[in-house]
Design a protein around this motif. Structure first.
Motif, mmCIF file in Angstrom:
data_model
loop_
_atom_site.group_PDB
_atom_site.id
_atom_site.type_symbol
_atom_site.label_atom_id
_atom_site.label_comp_id
_atom_site.label_asym_id
_atom_site.label_seq_id
_atom_site.Cartn_x
_atom_site.Cartn_y
_atom_site.Cartn_z
ATOM 1 N N GLY A 1 28.425 58.806 127.248
ATOM 2 C CA GLY A 1 27.503 59.398 128.202
ATOM 3 C C GLY A 1 27.618 58.849 129.615
ATOM 4 N N TRP A 2 28.359 57.762 129.782
ATOM 5 C CA TRP A 2 28.539 57.166 131.104
ATOM 6 C C TRP A 2 29.700 57.844 131.812
ATOM 7 C CZ3 TRP A 2 27.183 51.554 132.465
ATOM 8 C CH2 TRP A 2 26.022 51.159 131.785
ATOM 9 N N VAL A 3 29.887 57.503 133.091
ATOM 10 C CA VAL A 3 31.003 58.043 133.865
ATOM 11 C C VAL A 3 31.716 56.912 134.605
ATOM 12 C CG1 VAL A 3 29.938 60.307 134.185
ATOM 13 C CG2 VAL A 3 29.522 58.494 135.864
ATOM 14 N N ARG A 4 32.924 57.185 135.016
ATOM 15 C CA ARG A 4 33.665 56.232 135.834
ATOM 16 C C ARG A 4 33.104 56.237 137.257
ATOM 17 N NH1 ARG A 4 38.204 54.105 133.903
ATOM 18 N NH2 ARG A 4 38.950 54.852 131.882
ATOM 19 N N ALA A 5 33.323 55.164 137.953
ATOM 20 C CA ALA A 5 32.817 55.050 139.325
ATOM 21 C C ALA A 5 33.366 56.139 140.225
ATOM 22 C CB ALA A 5 33.153 53.672 139.891
ATOM 23 N N GLY B 1 23.822 58.908 128.588
ATOM 24 C CA GLY B 1 24.036 58.019 129.713
ATOM 25 C C GLY B 1 22.852 57.930 130.654
ATOM 26 N N MET B 2 21.826 58.763 130.438
ATOM 27 C CA MET B 2 20.631 58.733 131.280
ATOM 28 C C MET B 2 19.547 57.960 130.536
ATOM 29 S SD MET B 2 20.510 62.523 133.077
ATOM 30 C CE MET B 2 20.172 63.448 131.567
ATOM 31 N N LEU B 3 19.164 56.821 131.076
ATOM 32 C CA LEU B 3 18.259 55.928 130.363
ATOM 33 C C LEU B 3 16.867 56.511 130.165
ATOM 34 C CD1 LEU B 3 19.229 52.442 131.816
ATOM 35 C CD2 LEU B 3 20.121 53.640 129.828
ATOM 36 N N GLN C 1 29.349 39.536 133.074
ATOM 37 C CA GLN C 1 29.906 38.263 133.535
ATOM 38 C C GLN C 1 30.117 38.343 135.039
ATOM 39 O OE1 GLN C 1 30.658 35.500 131.444
ATOM 40 N NE2 GLN C 1 30.728 34.504 133.456
ATOM 41 N N VAL C 2 29.540 37.417 135.752
ATOM 42 C CA VAL C 2 29.667 37.441 137.212
ATOM 43 C C VAL C 2 31.097 37.103 137.614
ATOM 44 C CG1 VAL C 2 28.878 36.458 139.378
ATOM 45 C CG2 VAL C 2 27.256 36.810 137.512
ATOM 46 N N GLU C 3 31.772 38.059 138.194
ATOM 47 C CA GLU C 3 33.153 37.869 138.637
ATOM 48 C C GLU C 3 33.296 38.079 140.141
ATOM 49 O OE1 GLU C 3 35.571 36.778 136.886
ATOM 50 O OE2 GLU C 3 34.899 37.013 134.813
ATOM 51 N N HIS C 4 32.649 39.099 140.629
ATOM 52 C CA HIS C 4 32.799 39.459 142.042
ATOM 53 C C HIS C 4 31.462 39.479 142.768
ATOM 54 C CE1 HIS C 4 36.795 40.542 140.751
ATOM 55 N NE2 HIS C 4 36.322 41.445 139.918
ATOM 56 N N GLY C 5 30.597 38.579 142.372
ATOM 57 C CA GLY C 5 29.265 38.550 142.975
ATOM 58 C C GLY C 5 28.285 39.304 142.092
ATOM 59 N N GLU C 6 27.062 38.855 142.070
ATOM 60 C CA GLU C 6 26.053 39.434 141.191
ATOM 61 C C GLU C 6 25.642 40.819 141.669
ATOM 62 O OE1 GLU C 6 21.705 37.979 140.468
ATOM 63 O OE2 GLU C 6 23.025 36.829 139.142
ATOM 64 N N MET C 7 25.579 41.752 140.727
ATOM 65 C CA MET C 7 25.167 43.116 141.034
ATOM 66 C C MET C 7 23.779 43.379 140.460
ATOM 67 S SD MET C 7 28.721 45.147 140.156
ATOM 68 C CE MET C 7 28.088 46.705 140.787
ATOM 69 N N ALA C 8 23.109 44.377 140.996
ATOM 70 C CA ALA C 8 21.797 44.760 140.473
ATOM 71 C C ALA C 8 21.991 45.576 139.202
ATOM 72 C CB ALA C 8 21.040 45.584 141.510
ATOM 73 N N CYS C 9 21.039 45.504 138.286
ATOM 74 C CA CYS C 9 21.122 46.275 137.039
ATOM 75 C C CYS C 9 21.311 47.760 137.331
ATOM 76 C CB CYS C 9 19.861 46.079 136.201
ATOM 77 S SG CYS C 9 19.549 44.367 135.689
ATOM 78 N N THR C 10 20.601 48.234 138.354
ATOM 79 C CA THR C 10 20.631 49.661 138.661
ATOM 80 C C THR C 10 21.912 50.113 139.350
ATOM 81 O OG1 THR C 10 19.361 49.137 140.666
ATOM 82 C CG2 THR C 10 18.129 49.968 138.771
ATOM 83 N N ASP C 11 22.811 49.183 139.656
ATOM 84 C CA ASP C 11 24.112 49.593 140.195
ATOM 85 C C ASP C 11 24.902 50.342 139.127
ATOM 86 O OD1 ASP C 11 23.655 48.512 142.675
ATOM 87 O OD2 ASP C 11 24.635 46.601 142.233
ATOM 88 N N HIS D 1 23.300 50.908 135.570
ATOM 89 C CA HIS D 1 22.359 51.583 134.676
ATOM 90 C C HIS D 1 21.486 52.557 135.465
ATOM 91 C CE1 HIS D 1 23.326 48.848 131.322
ATOM 92 N NE2 HIS D 1 23.385 47.902 132.247
ATOM 93 N N LYS D 2 21.623 53.838 135.160
ATOM 94 C CA LYS D 2 20.878 54.882 135.854
ATOM 95 C C LYS D 2 19.924 55.563 134.880
ATOM 96 C CE LYS D 2 23.464 54.160 139.498
ATOM 97 N NZ LYS D 2 22.929 53.524 140.724
ATOM 98 N N ALA D 3 18.725 55.835 135.331
ATOM 99 C CA ALA D 3 17.735 56.456 134.457
ATOM 100 C C ALA D 3 17.790 57.972 134.490
ATOM 101 C CB ALA D 3 16.335 55.983 134.829
ATOM 102 N N HIS D 4 18.010 58.524 135.664
ATOM 103 C CA HIS D 4 17.882 59.975 135.809
ATOM 104 C C HIS D 4 19.188 60.660 136.204
ATOM 105 C CE1 HIS D 4 13.572 59.530 135.326
ATOM 106 N NE2 HIS D 4 13.622 58.528 136.178
#
Length: 224
Positions: free
Chosen positions: A218-222, A83-85, A184-194, A196-199
């Protein structure tokens, strides 16, 4: 006597030639040293060893092996480094730090001055004592004069099959088979890094409201 005088005069002219040879050797050594330093400058180990003392936790995430337990930049354990890019890009694309973080000269100078003066902000870290405050993709591309999407959507990185740079619409088509299309834009456009996390572990922000949202490996829930 005249011959000896001429011979002595010839000997007296040798030192200047030797100086040129020494100067040439020194110049070659400097060129090789600078070339070696420039090559090292692009290596992940350089960031932690020379310029950025707070880079140690980032280097650890870069060297983590996808599919295994690792530590994120905060020193917290992640069950799967996939999950860490920073880790997946190293393995899947053989990418180094400088492939994503492409600084301008002015940016390098300003960051160098901030490092020397200690003029930077750190967030709490359990292992290393602190890490640099997280930056958005817009901040990461500001010095280059491009928009935030260009941090990932650019030539040589995320492109379409024909080699053209991907757009948001292209991304939405690629993930259209998912129950909840994250691009898909549903609730306003978000940044990629919102998401996708690198570290640290990447976050499925859709799961903040949609409990059925798919969580990639490897990802987690909000909420996590």
């Amino acid at each position: 006597m005249q011959d000896e005088s001429k011979s002595g005069g010839a000997s007296a002219k040798q030192p200047p030639k030797k100086k040129w040879i020494v100067a040439g050797v020194v110049a070659v050594v400097l060129v090789v040293a600078c070339g070696g330093m420039w090559i090292w400058h692009g290596q992940p180990s350089f960031c932690a060893a020379i310029c950025h003392t707070p880079m140690d936790p980032y280097l650890a995430t870069y060297e983590a092996q996808p599919g295994t337990v690792a530590s994120d930049k905060y020193g917290e354990q992640v069950e799967n480094a996939s999950g860490m890019l920073s880790a997946t890009h190293r393995v899947d694309a053989n990418a180094g730090c400088m492939d994503c973080h492409v600084p301008t000269l002015s940016e390098q100078v300003s960051e160098g001055m901030a490092w020397v003066s200690g003029n930077y902000t750190l967030e709490a870290n359990n292992t290393y004592g602190g890490v640099l405050s997280e930056r958005s993709d817009a901040q990461l591309t500001a010095a280059r004069g491009t928009d935030g999407d260009a941090f990932c959507l650019k030539l040589g990185c995320h492109v379409n099959a024909d080699g053209s740079v991907m757009t948001r619409d292209d991304l939405a088509k690629l993930t259209s088979d998912m129950t909840l299309n994250p691009h898909q834009v549903e609730h306003g456009e978000m940044a990629c890094t919102d998401c996708h996390k690198a570290h640290r572990a990447s976050v499925n922000q859709c799961s903040r409201c949609h409990l059925e949202a798919e969580i990639p490996e490897g990802w987690v829930r909000a909420t996590e």
